[in-house]
Design a protein around this motif. Sequence first.
Motif, PDB file in Angstrom:
ATOM      1  N   GLY A 180      -7.706   1.070  -6.313  1.00  0.00           N
ATOM      2  CA  GLY A 180      -6.608   1.221  -7.274  1.00  0.00           C
ATOM      3  C   GLY A 180      -6.751   2.484  -8.106  1.00  0.00           C
ATOM      4  O   GLY A 180      -5.779   3.229  -8.311  1.00  0.00           O
ATOM      5  N   ARG A 181      -7.974   2.752  -8.579  1.00  0.00           N
ATOM      6  CA  ARG A 181      -8.205   3.970  -9.369  1.00  0.00           C
ATOM      7  C   ARG A 181      -7.970   5.226  -8.530  1.00  0.00           C
ATOM      8  O   ARG A 181      -7.355   6.187  -8.984  1.00  0.00           O
ATOM      9  CB  ARG A 181      -9.621   3.960  -9.955  1.00  0.00           C
ATOM     10  N   VAL A 206       3.623  12.250  -7.219  1.00  0.00           N
ATOM     11  CA  VAL A 206       4.483  11.153  -6.761  1.00  0.00           C
ATOM     12  C   VAL A 206       5.005  10.410  -7.994  1.00  0.00           C
ATOM     13  O   VAL A 206       4.225   9.883  -8.777  1.00  0.00           O
ATOM     14  CB  VAL A 206       3.706  10.197  -5.827  1.00  0.00           C
ATOM     15  N   PRO A 207       6.329  10.358  -8.183  1.00  0.00           N
ATOM     16  CA  PRO A 207       6.872   9.779  -9.404  1.00  0.00           C
ATOM     17  C   PRO A 207       7.054   8.263  -9.375  1.00  0.00           C
ATOM     18  O   PRO A 207       7.221   7.646 -10.410  1.00  0.00           O
ATOM     19  CB  PRO A 207       8.231  10.457  -9.535  1.00  0.00           C
ATOM     20  N   ARG A 208       7.035   7.648  -8.201  1.00  0.00           N
ATOM     21  CA  ARG A 208       7.365   6.227  -8.133  1.00  0.00           C
ATOM     22  C   ARG A 208       6.500   5.541  -7.078  1.00  0.00           C
ATOM     23  O   ARG A 208       6.191   6.106  -6.051  1.00  0.00           O
ATOM     24  CB  ARG A 208       8.833   6.066  -7.759  1.00  0.00           C
ATOM     25  N   LEU A 209       6.145   4.288  -7.359  1.00  0.00           N
ATOM     26  CA  LEU A 209       5.328   3.506  -6.443  1.00  0.00           C
ATOM     27  C   LEU A 209       5.879   2.092  -6.372  1.00  0.00           C
ATOM     28  O   LEU A 209       6.211   1.500  -7.402  1.00  0.00           O
ATOM     29  CB  LEU A 209       3.879   3.451  -6.935  1.00  0.00           C
ATOM     30  N   VAL A 210       5.997   1.569  -5.173  1.00  0.00           N
ATOM     31  CA  VAL A 210       6.350   0.169  -4.975  1.00  0.00           C
ATOM     32  C   VAL A 210       5.073  -0.539  -4.545  1.00  0.00           C
ATOM     33  O   VAL A 210       4.451  -0.162  -3.554  1.00  0.00           O
ATOM     34  CB  VAL A 210       7.440   0.002  -3.896  1.00  0.00           C
ATOM     35  N   ALA A 211       4.659  -1.522  -5.306  1.00  0.00           N
ATOM     36  CA  ALA A 211       3.434  -2.266  -5.001  1.00  0.00           C
ATOM     37  C   ALA A 211       3.773  -3.741  -4.839  1.00  0.00           C
ATOM     38  O   ALA A 211       4.582  -4.282  -5.582  1.00  0.00           O
ATOM     39  CB  ALA A 211       2.418  -2.078  -6.121  1.00  0.00           C
ATOM     40  N   VAL A 212       3.166  -4.352  -3.869  1.00  0.00           N
ATOM     41  CA  VAL A 212       3.363  -5.781  -3.614  1.00  0.00           C
ATOM     42  C   VAL A 212       2.021  -6.466  -3.815  1.00  0.00           C
ATOM     43  O   VAL A 212       1.015  -6.043  -3.253  1.00  0.00           O
ATOM     44  CB  VAL A 212       3.882  -6.021  -2.178  1.00  0.00           C
ATOM     45  N   GLY A 213       2.010  -7.509  -4.613  1.00  0.00           N
ATOM     46  CA  GLY A 213       0.767  -8.214  -4.894  1.00  0.00           C
ATOM     47  C   GLY A 213       0.696  -9.550  -4.188  1.00  0.00           C
ATOM     48  O   GLY A 213       1.428  -9.819  -3.243  1.00  0.00           O
ATOM     49  N   LEU A 214      -0.183 -10.383  -4.666  1.00  0.00           N
ATOM     50  CA  LEU A 214      -0.402 -11.710  -4.096  1.00  0.00           C
ATOM     51  C   LEU A 214       0.202 -12.785  -4.985  1.00  0.00           C
ATOM     52  O   LEU A 214       0.072 -12.728  -6.206  1.00  0.00           O
ATOM     53  CB  LEU A 214      -1.903 -11.996  -3.978  1.00  0.00           C
ATOM     54  N   GLY A 263      -4.775   9.913  -7.023  1.00  0.00           N
ATOM     55  CA  GLY A 263      -4.200  10.700  -5.935  1.00  0.00           C
ATOM     56  C   GLY A 263      -2.697  10.861  -6.061  1.00  0.00           C
ATOM     57  O   GLY A 263      -2.154  11.943  -5.811  1.00  0.00           O
ATOM     58  N   LEU A 264      -2.027   9.789  -6.439  1.00  0.00           N
ATOM     59  CA  LEU A 264      -0.578   9.863  -6.614  1.00  0.00           C
ATOM     60  C   LEU A 264      -0.215  10.818  -7.746  1.00  0.00           C
ATOM     61  O   LEU A 264       0.739  11.586  -7.643  1.00  0.00           O
ATOM     62  CB  LEU A 264       0.002   8.477  -6.881  1.00  0.00           C
ATOM     63  N   ALA A 265      -0.988  10.771  -8.823  1.00  0.00           N
ATOM     64  CA  ALA A 265      -0.730  11.672  -9.950  1.00  0.00           C
ATOM     65  C   ALA A 265      -0.929  13.129  -9.522  1.00  0.00           C
ATOM     66  O   ALA A 265      -0.102  13.992  -9.835  1.00  0.00           O
ATOM     67  CB  ALA A 265      -1.644  11.329 -11.119  1.00  0.00           C
ATOM     68  N   ARG A 266      -2.008  13.399  -8.792  1.00  0.00           N
ATOM     69  CA  ARG A 266      -2.264  14.775  -8.329  1.00  0.00           C
ATOM     70  C   ARG A 266      -1.181  15.264  -7.377  1.00  0.00           C
ATOM     71  O   ARG A 266      -0.830  16.441  -7.364  1.00  0.00           O
ATOM     72  CB  ARG A 266      -3.630  14.865  -7.647  1.00  0.00           C
ATOM     73  N   ALA A 267      -0.657  14.342  -6.577  1.00  0.00           N
ATOM     74  CA  ALA A 267       0.378  14.711  -5.603  1.00  0.00           C
ATOM     75  C   ALA A 267       1.763  14.784  -6.232  1.00  0.00           C
ATOM     76  O   ALA A 267       2.717  15.196  -5.580  1.00  0.00           O
ATOM     77  CB  ALA A 267       0.384  13.704  -4.452  1.00  0.00           C
ATOM     78  N   THR A 319      -5.142  -4.207  -8.706  1.00  0.00           N
ATOM     79  CA  THR A 319      -3.842  -4.077  -9.375  1.00  0.00           C
ATOM     80  C   THR A 319      -4.023  -3.629 -10.817  1.00  0.00           C
ATOM     81  O   THR A 319      -3.292  -2.757 -11.300  1.00  0.00           O
ATOM     82  CB  THR A 319      -3.071  -5.404  -9.310  1.00  0.00           C
ATOM     83  N   ASP A 320      -5.000  -4.211 -11.515  1.00  0.00           N
ATOM     84  CA  ASP A 320      -5.271  -3.811 -12.900  1.00  0.00           C
ATOM     85  C   ASP A 320      -5.664  -2.337 -12.987  1.00  0.00           C
ATOM     86  O   ASP A 320      -5.208  -1.612 -13.871  1.00  0.00           O
ATOM     87  CB  ASP A 320      -6.360  -4.679 -13.519  1.00  0.00           C
ATOM     88  N   ALA A 321      -6.513  -1.895 -12.053  1.00  0.00           N
ATOM     89  CA  ALA A 321      -6.940  -0.495 -12.057  1.00  0.00           C
ATOM     90  C   ALA A 321      -5.767   0.433 -11.766  1.00  0.00           C
ATOM     91  O   ALA A 321      -5.627   1.485 -12.384  1.00  0.00           O
ATOM     92  CB  ALA A 321      -8.052  -0.285 -11.024  1.00  0.00           C
ATOM     93  N   LEU A 322      -4.918   0.031 -10.858  1.00  0.00           N
ATOM     94  CA  LEU A 322      -3.740   0.837 -10.537  1.00  0.00           C
ATOM     95  C   LEU A 322      -2.811   0.923 -11.738  1.00  0.00           C
ATOM     96  O   LEU A 322      -2.342   2.002 -12.101  1.00  0.00           O
ATOM     97  CB  LEU A 322      -3.009   0.248  -9.333  1.00  0.00           C
ATOM     98  N   ARG A 323      -2.569  -0.206 -12.384  1.00  0.00           N
ATOM     99  CA  ARG A 323      -1.694  -0.196 -13.574  1.00  0.00           C
ATOM    100  C   ARG A 323      -2.271   0.667 -14.684  1.00  0.00           C
ATOM    101  O   ARG A 323      -1.544   1.385 -15.372  1.00  0.00           O
ATOM    102  CB  ARG A 323      -1.512  -1.619 -14.097  1.00  0.00           C
ATOM    103  N   ALA A 324      -3.580   0.582 -14.883  1.00  0.00           N
ATOM    104  CA  ALA A 324      -4.225   1.336 -15.965  1.00  0.00           C
ATOM    105  C   ALA A 324      -4.160   2.846 -15.712  1.00  0.00           C
ATOM    106  O   ALA A 324      -4.054   3.627 -16.653  1.00  0.00           O
ATOM    107  CB  ALA A 324      -5.680   0.902 -16.115  1.00  0.00           C
TER     108      ALA A 324
END
Length: 97
Positions: A33-34, A45-53, A39-43, A86-91
């Motif tokens: 997630g981190r 990328v303005p938007r991400l769709v994530a699917v959880g459990l 990586g998305l920030a460096r690239a 998911t928490d790491a990605l959100r943070a």
Amino acid sequence: MLPGPLARRVERAQEAAAERGEGVLDAALGGVGRALAAGLARAGVPRLVAVGLASVLPTASGAPLMDTPGYPQEWREFYAGHVAGTDALRAGWTGRC
């Protein structure tokens, strides 16, 4: 059986996770997630769709489904690992989801 050097790396990762009070999947998926957020920030990328459990979604009582009586616990480390990821990605995410 893993080859010697790889087996030792896995063992060290397990020991480090245990010292932090994490399961192996918590540590691994949290790292994913981190890394993804960075990586998305460096690239740019303005938007991400994530699917959880579903296992980690809150029930009517507010407790996660995985914490309800009778819910299968055989995969609990897997559920917890996804929470960590998911928490790491959100943070670390600065774009929009």
